[in-house]
Motif scaffolding. Structure first.
Motif, mmCIF file in Angstrom:
data_model
loop_
_atom_site.group_PDB
_atom_site.id
_atom_site.type_symbol
_atom_site.label_atom_id
_atom_site.label_comp_id
_atom_site.label_asym_id
_atom_site.label_seq_id
_atom_site.Cartn_x
_atom_site.Cartn_y
_atom_site.Cartn_z
ATOM 1 N N VAL A 309 -7.202 3.355 -5.318
ATOM 2 C CA VAL A 309 -6.452 2.956 -4.127
ATOM 3 C C VAL A 309 -7.402 2.920 -2.935
ATOM 4 N N MET A 310 -7.304 1.883 -2.109
ATOM 5 C CA MET A 310 -8.095 1.810 -0.889
ATOM 6 C C MET A 310 -7.823 3.041 -0.015
ATOM 7 N N PRO A 311 -8.835 3.550 0.695
ATOM 8 C CA PRO A 311 -10.168 2.986 0.857
ATOM 9 C C PRO A 311 -11.186 3.414 -0.197
ATOM 10 N N GLY A 312 -10.882 4.459 -0.975
ATOM 11 C CA GLY A 312 -11.842 4.886 -1.980
ATOM 12 C C GLY A 312 -11.951 3.915 -3.142
ATOM 13 N N GLY A 313 -10.832 3.275 -3.471
ATOM 14 C CA GLY A 313 -10.781 2.289 -4.543
ATOM 15 C C GLY A 313 -10.504 0.902 -4.013
ATOM 16 N N GLY A 314 -9.878 0.072 -4.848
ATOM 17 C CA GLY A 314 -9.698 -1.317 -4.448
ATOM 18 C C GLY A 314 -8.275 -1.833 -4.454
ATOM 19 N N ARG A 315 -7.296 -0.994 -4.835
ATOM 20 C CA ARG A 315 -5.921 -1.465 -4.927
ATOM 21 C C ARG A 315 -5.038 -0.692 -3.953
ATOM 22 N N LEU A 316 -3.712 -0.797 -4.112
ATOM 23 C CA LEU A 316 -2.811 -0.283 -3.081
ATOM 24 C C LEU A 316 -1.693 0.578 -3.660
ATOM 25 N N MET A 317 -0.913 1.203 -2.782
ATOM 26 C CA MET A 317 0.081 2.186 -3.182
ATOM 27 C C MET A 317 1.167 1.598 -4.084
ATOM 28 N N GLU A 318 1.555 0.365 -3.861
ATOM 29 C CA GLU A 318 2.557 -0.257 -4.722
ATOM 30 C C GLU A 318 2.074 -0.245 -6.173
ATOM 31 N N ASP A 319 0.815 -0.611 -6.399
ATOM 32 C CA ASP A 319 0.229 -0.596 -7.735
ATOM 33 C C ASP A 319 0.151 0.834 -8.276
ATOM 34 N N PHE A 320 -0.162 1.773 -7.394
ATOM 35 C CA PHE A 320 -0.265 3.175 -7.782
ATOM 36 C C PHE A 320 1.068 3.686 -8.312
ATOM 37 N N TYR A 321 2.145 3.330 -7.644
ATOM 38 C CA TYR A 321 3.474 3.758 -8.096
ATOM 39 C C TYR A 321 3.800 3.183 -9.463
ATOM 40 N N TYR A 322 3.566 1.895 -9.619
ATOM 41 C CA TYR A 322 3.874 1.264 -10.905
ATOM 42 C C TYR A 322 3.058 1.874 -12.044
ATOM 43 N N ALA A 323 1.873 2.420 -11.723
ATOM 44 C CA ALA A 323 1.016 2.999 -12.755
ATOM 45 C C ALA A 323 1.422 4.418 -13.148
ATOM 46 N N GLY A 324 2.255 5.058 -12.326
ATOM 47 C CA GLY A 324 2.700 6.412 -12.664
ATOM 48 C C GLY A 324 2.725 7.388 -11.514
ATOM 49 N N GLY A 325 2.037 7.057 -10.401
ATOM 50 C CA GLY A 325 2.106 7.877 -9.201
ATOM 51 C C GLY A 325 1.505 9.264 -9.345
ATOM 52 N N VAL A 326 1.940 10.153 -8.463
ATOM 53 C CA VAL A 326 1.380 11.502 -8.368
ATOM 54 C C VAL A 326 1.516 12.297 -9.666
ATOM 55 N N PRO A 327 2.679 12.287 -10.346
ATOM 56 C CA PRO A 327 2.768 13.082 -11.583
ATOM 57 C C PRO A 327 1.721 12.694 -12.616
ATOM 58 N N ALA A 328 1.407 11.399 -12.719
ATOM 59 C CA ALA A 328 0.409 10.955 -13.695
ATOM 60 C C ALA A 328 -0.975 11.489 -13.347
ATOM 61 N N VAL A 329 -1.324 11.485 -12.064
ATOM 62 C CA VAL A 329 -2.630 11.999 -11.659
ATOM 63 C C VAL A 329 -2.702 13.504 -11.888
ATOM 64 N N MET A 330 -1.657 14.222 -11.533
ATOM 65 C CA MET A 330 -1.668 15.674 -11.715
ATOM 66 C C MET A 330 -1.756 16.039 -13.192
ATOM 67 N N ARG A 331 -1.095 15.256 -14.036
ATOM 68 C CA ARG A 331 -1.206 15.527 -15.466
ATOM 69 C C ARG A 331 -2.640 15.317 -15.942
ATOM 70 N N ARG A 332 -3.290 14.300 -15.414
ATOM 71 C CA ARG A 332 -4.657 14.027 -15.843
ATOM 72 C C ARG A 332 -5.651 15.063 -15.330
ATOM 73 N N LEU A 333 -5.281 15.789 -14.305
ATOM 74 C CA LEU A 333 -6.144 16.867 -13.827
ATOM 75 C C LEU A 333 -6.095 18.089 -14.742
ATOM 76 N N GLY A 334 -5.163 18.112 -15.667
ATOM 77 C CA GLY A 334 -5.128 19.126 -16.719
ATOM 78 C C GLY A 334 -5.052 20.545 -16.207
ATOM 79 N N GLU A 335 -5.957 21.389 -16.681
ATOM 80 C CA GLU A 335 -5.926 22.811 -16.360
ATOM 81 C C GLU A 335 -6.302 23.113 -14.918
ATOM 82 N N LEU A 336 -6.764 22.104 -14.177
ATOM 83 C CA LEU A 336 -7.061 22.319 -12.760
ATOM 84 C C LEU A 336 -5.787 22.514 -11.943
ATOM 85 N N ILE A 337 -4.646 22.120 -12.501
ATOM 86 C CA ILE A 337 -3.357 22.246 -11.814
ATOM 87 C C ILE A 337 -2.612 23.472 -12.328
#
Length: 573
Positions: A309-337
């Motif tokens: 997601v911009m500015p660190g990446g190249g896409r936007l929040m609408e795309d982020f939501y369709y991809a899974g949003g915050v729960p998907a990222v937190m799951r991928r962080l694994g034992e760090l959460i």
């Protein structure tokens, strides 16, 4: 009266079998509220930062109605009330000047009124931390409902993002590669729906933080403002707040140390705003959770950028939501959460268990990140004894270590006057320094820290430089910008003593920011030349602000607002 009437905070107003109780109940009758709604059921305040002067929040009036539906459905009585609204796009000099004021408005409005729990309706950058800070100082059952991001911007066949794309186009105009007439078409194309910035700016970052800290329902951080599921979330939040009141789950039960740790790790994986640091420090101060810049640096180390997601990446929040949003990222962080951390409906583990990712290019796995580091680095040295922050997802790799001569600007007005002067004398190696823009210096600590590249260098193709300031930076901005330098220049910090041509050394890996002069010379300059600057703004609230604001490393909150003062109302007369 309901047998639970005496258990409710609101019973001190509505449950009294006396003329006073009659008066309180009768005044609500003028809104058409029948006696059956004042029978001891939970009274829920809906704290609304709606304003047409805050474009990001202009749809919150509609969203409040959906919260009310949920409250009614769950057996509560919703009562909406306004608070001062902070519109980043229109307010001057900066909404950060008023964040603490709004927190006072929120705190006193909640404490002084007959409510048992509160829903915080927020969106634009400072409304989220301001409402959370105010509510934390009262400590009632609380839930956050964010307004959500706008739809993707579209311009001449390209996808464009709030802030990020505009800053790039602005540089093209200043460098002579684009005309204002050519840029004019973006005006309607970039803000084409209700909602806040659709980049991972401060608004989206803070909405995600509320979700990660357990203060909001899943997907609060990403559902687009105009998606019907945003209204559904508001409805379900109305139901959830009644349940929180029934179970007496206070805000302090959610704002644990684990909540802050989860949020900061998520922010790193999102490439979120550096403003998150200053706001979470302030919220932590309200609930008595020990949190400092060293904690932030430690929690952000070795966490890669996963969200494209911009500015660190190249896409936007609408795309982020369709991809899974915050729960998907937190799951991928694994034992760090910490999955045992509580939320308004259960635990973080409940929220992210089985959370799907629908697009591995949008939300990357830990083994294939977008960038090796996405979080906030905290730098220290003789130029920033109490710390400064740097957004790792925005840094140009070649500038991670750098040594160059300082080029100093004394305040925002000086910066604007000289930055494009052909005689400025800047080179690509210059270290641009803006001072006098910290919490007290401006005052309010404006988003001036993304110092523009001088026009002469832009025309030569220079895209990034090391920039240092005691200001903040928009969450939509990128570049190697070192921010929140503490102590700031206006209180005599070393930044006030830098001179043009002094050599500045940056070593991000070592977390070092150094001014290459001797301690004796630094002390001599302080003794011989430093004087406290005259305030830029005086009178009224600005005086109160400058008297009581703390430095950035402590969240820039007012010293007299630290801590929780509880929910006991002022005594009745």
């Amino acid at each position: 009266m309901n047998e639970n009437q005496g258990d409710r905070r609101s019973s001190a107003w509505f449950g009294l079998d006396s003329p006073t109780g009659l008066i309180h109940r009768s005044w609500l009758r003028n809104q058409g509220i029948p006696a059956s709604m004042l029978d001891g059921r939970p009274v829920v305040g809906i704290c609304n930062s709606w304003s047409e002067l805050t474009p990001c929040n202009a749809h919150l009036r509609d969203l409040a109605d959906y919260v009310k539906r949920g409250v009614y459905e769950a057996g509560g009585l919703p009562l909406e009330f306004p608070v001062m609204s902070l519109g980043e796009t229109l307010m001057r000099p900066t909404t950060m000047l008023y964040r603490n004021l709004v927190s006072m408005d929120v705190e006193e409005s909640i404490r002084a009124n007959p409510i048992d729990g509160v829903v915080l309706l927020c969106g634009c950058d400072k409304t989220t931390p301001a409402l959370a800070m105010g509510a934390a100082s009262v400590d009632l059952p609380t839930i956050v409902v964010s307004g959500g991001p706008m739809l993707n911007g579209k311009f001449e066949g390209a996808t464009i993002g709030s802030g990020t794309s505009l800053w790039s186009m602005s540089d093209d105009v200043r460098a002579g590669r684009m005309t204002m007439a050519e840029m004019a078409g973006v005006e309607a194309a970039i803000s084409r729906s209700a909602g806040s910035c659709m980049t991972m700016g401060t608004a989206s970052s803070m909405a995600a933080m509320m979700e990660a800290m357990g203060l909001a329902l899943p997907q609060n951080g990403a559902i687009p403002a105009v998606d019907s599921r945003r209204r559904m979330l508001a409805h379900e939040s109305g139901r959830a707040i009644v349940d929180l009141v029934e179970r007496d789950v206070r805000l302090s039960a959610l704002l644990t140390r684990s909540a802050f740790e989860n949020a900061l790790r998520l922010n790193a994986a999102l490439g979120g705003s550096t403003n998150v640091a200053i706001h979470l420090l302030a919220i932590a101060g309200r609930v008595g959770v020990a949190l400092d810049l060293d904690d932030i640096d430690h929690l952000n180390r070795d966490i890669p950028l996963l969200a494209d997601v911009m500015p660190g990446g190249g896409r936007l929040m609408e795309d982020f939501y369709y991809a899974g949003g915050v729960p998907a990222v937190m799951r991928r962080l694994g034992e760090l959460i910490d999955r045992s951390a509580p939320t308004v409906t259960g635990t973080i583990g409940d929220m992210i268990a089985g959370a799907p990712c629908w697009d591995d290019t949008m939300i990357r796995p830990m083994t294939d990140p977008i960038k090796p580091a996405g979080g906030i680095a905290v730098l220290r040295g003789n130029l920033a004894p109490d710390g400064a922050v740097l957004k790792l997802s925005a840094v140009t790799p070649a500038l991670l270590t750098h040594r160059g001569p300082a080029l100093v600007f004394d305040g925002v007005a000086d910066l604007k006057r000289r930055i494009d002067d052909p005689s400025l004398g800047a080179t690509a190696d210059s270290v641009l320094i803006l001072r006098g823009a910290g919490p007290r210096g401006y005052p309010g600590m404006p988003e001036a820290g993304s110092i523009p590249i001088p026009a002469t260098l832009l025309a030569q193709g220079v895209k990034d430089m090391v920039r240092i300031s005691d200001a903040r930076m928009s969450g939509t901005s990128g570049g190697t910008a070192i921010l929140h330098v503490a102590p700031e220049a206006a209180v005599g910090g070393p930044l006030a003593l830098v001179r043009d041509g002094d050599m500045v050394e940056l070593d991000v890996a070592a977390r070092r920011l150094h001014l290459d002069i001797s301690p004796e010379e630094l002390a001599k300059r302080g003794a011989e030349s430093w004087q406290a600057p005259s305030p830029v703004y005086t009178g009224g609230y600005a005086d109160l602000y400058q008297m009581h604001v703390q430095q950035a490393d402590r969240g820039a909150d007012f010293d007299f607002l630290i801590g929780c003062r509880g929910s006991d109302p002022p005594p009745a007369y």
